[in-house]
Scaffold this motif. Structure first.
Motif, PDB file in Angstrom:
ATOM      1  N   ILE A  96     -43.443 -28.642 -38.302  1.00 21.91           N
ATOM      2  CA  ILE A  96     -43.844 -29.321 -37.265  1.00 21.91           C
ATOM      3  C   ILE A  96     -45.151 -29.716 -37.008  1.00 21.91           C
ATOM      4  N   TYR A  98     -40.386 -31.751 -34.003  1.00 18.33           N
ATOM      5  CA  TYR A  98     -40.731 -30.287 -32.885  1.00 18.33           C
ATOM      6  C   TYR A  98     -39.526 -29.543 -33.037  1.00 18.33           C
ATOM      7  N   LYS A 141     -42.394 -25.805 -25.842  1.00 18.77           N
ATOM      8  CA  LYS A 141     -43.105 -27.569 -25.252  1.00 18.77           C
ATOM      9  C   LYS A 141     -43.956 -27.962 -26.032  1.00 18.77           C
ATOM     10  N   LEU A 142     -44.107 -27.987 -27.310  1.00 19.18           N
ATOM     11  CA  LEU A 142     -44.606 -29.275 -28.322  1.00 19.18           C
ATOM     12  C   LEU A 142     -43.750 -30.681 -28.383  1.00 19.18           C
ATOM     13  N   ASN A 143     -42.445 -29.894 -28.562  1.00 16.54           N
ATOM     14  CA  ASN A 143     -41.495 -31.185 -27.916  1.00 16.54           C
ATOM     15  C   ASN A 143     -41.122 -31.935 -26.742  1.00 16.54           C
ATOM     16  N   VAL A 145     -44.179 -31.921 -24.972  1.00 22.32           N
ATOM     17  CA  VAL A 145     -45.513 -33.385 -25.285  1.00 22.32           C
ATOM     18  C   VAL A 145     -45.608 -34.254 -25.624  1.00 22.32           C
ATOM     19  N   GLU A 146     -45.123 -33.994 -26.989  1.00 22.51           N
ATOM     20  CA  GLU A 146     -43.928 -35.399 -27.870  1.00 22.51           C
ATOM     21  C   GLU A 146     -43.167 -35.928 -26.824  1.00 22.51           C
TER      22      GLU A 146
END
Length: 375
Positions: A114, A119, A144-146, A148-149
């Motif tokens: 990650i 992600y 969540k990071l995916n 956001v990206e």
């Protein structure tokens, strides 16, 4: 050696298990050696009393030899049992350590991936213990990071597209002037100025969106009269109502409580929502602004007779740069696609809720939001 131990959790777990095993074995041996003589004498005394003086004068020698043989036999059995117990304990320690280390190693590998930008990395969740819960929370964080990206990439693409439109128009007009295709008159200059003004408004909208979503502002909360806010907004937008011949209806109960809110921000919310309704309501349509009390909140609604929204678009209507009709550009009256996003962020900052309801294409829409009522 100490550096190796500090950097390997599995070794530390195994040694901790082994230390516990060794302490248990030592306690078992010491306790048995202290307890054994007294226990032997007690049991043998009972046998002697039961059998009288059968052993005669040689009784003490026989007892002594019997104790030595018993002690040796006991130690041999204890040693064998200890070795067998330690072998089994070592195997179990290795197994338990592996059950702890394998998920941790998988999480470490996934974390590194990650960090490298992958992600979509996920960890298998096995069981329901603390490690499984940690893996589940890790997967939620990765998701969540995916998201956001994905939003970041989409935002960059949307901003690039939105900026390109006025820049292309300005560049085309300037090239036309330099090549002598466009006449250097007031109409041409006004067209270039209009495109530059659109570009400036878009940059201002983006800056405002960034501040709002980052909560980089302070709300000045105080009791505010809803009717006063509505009349302020409608007065500002009156020229647009008149230019499109759209009628305005107000449904504001006289006993409506005041709201606890930042007056300027609520005006901004209502301006964005009412302006959006004006944008998508055809000429000679109608827009109705209403308010009512719901327990400890006040609900404000903007109802229009505009183009409506299909059900598949309702969940995305507050996303950045989202438009129901992709073909509508900003120049054609589609707006920047940021106003509704700003409105949602401001409503949520007040602790309220915002939503949209529509019966489908051609059936109009209702944008509603709630704000806390003043005590």
């Amino acid at each position: 050696m100490s550096e190796y131990l500090r950097s390997h959790l599995g070794v530390k777990l195994f040694l901790s298990y082994l230390a516990i095993i060794l302490v248990g074995v030592i306690v078992l041996i010491l306790a048995s050696q202290f307890v054994l003589p007294a226990s032997f004498n007690r049991h043998m005394a009972g046998m002697v009393m039961g059998n009288g003086n059968m052993m005669g004068t040689n009784g003490n020698g026989v007892m002594s030899q019997l104790y030595v043989d018993f002690h040796a036999g006991f130690n041999e059995a204890l040693t064998n049992a200890t070795l067998a117990a330690m072998a089994v304990a070592v195997l179990l320690s290795l197994l338990f350590s592996r059950n702890v280390i394998v998920p941790v190693q998988a999480m470490s590998t996934a974390t590194q991936r990650i960090a490298d930008g992958h992600y979509d990395e996920r960890i298998p969740v096995n069981g329901a213990d603390e490690l499984a819960q940690l893996a589940m929370h890790f997967n939620q964080m990765a998701e969540k990071l995916n998201q956001v990206e994905s939003m970041r990439r989409q935002l960059i693409g949307d901003v690039s597209h939105e900026l390109r439109t006025p820049l292309t128009a300005i560049k085309g007009s300037m090239e036309g002037l330099m090549d002598g295709i466009l006449p250097p008159n007031d109409e041409t200059f006004l067209q270039i100025h209009a495109e530059a003004d659109r570009l400036n408004r878009l940059v201002d909208d983006l800056q405002e969106l960034s501040r709002v979503e980052a909560r980089a502002y302070k709300l000045d909360l105080r009791p505010v009269n809803v009717s006063s806010l509505v009349h302020t907004v409608t007065k500002r937008l009156a020229p647009r109502f008149e230019s499109k011949h759209i009628s305005l209806g107000l449904e504001l109960p006289p006993d409506l409580p005041r709201i606890l809110a930042d007056e300027d921000r609520v005006i901004q919310i209502m301006t964005n929502l009412t302006g959006n309704a004006l944008q998508y309501t055809p000429e000679r349509g109608k827009i109705t602004i209403s308010a009512k009390r719901l327990n400890d909140e006040v609900q404000i609604s903007i109802l229009d007779t505009g183009i409506g929204i299909s059900p598949e678009h309702l969940s995305q209507i507050f996303d950045r740069f989202y438009r129901v009709d992709k073909s509508r550009s900003r120049q054609a009256g589609g707006g920047s696609g940021i106003g509704l996003t700003i409105a949602r962020a401001l409503v949520e900052a007040h602790g309220g809720r915002i939503w949209v309801v529509s019966a489908g294409d051609g059936n109009g829409s209702t944008f509603a939001f709630t704000l806390p009522a003043a005590k």
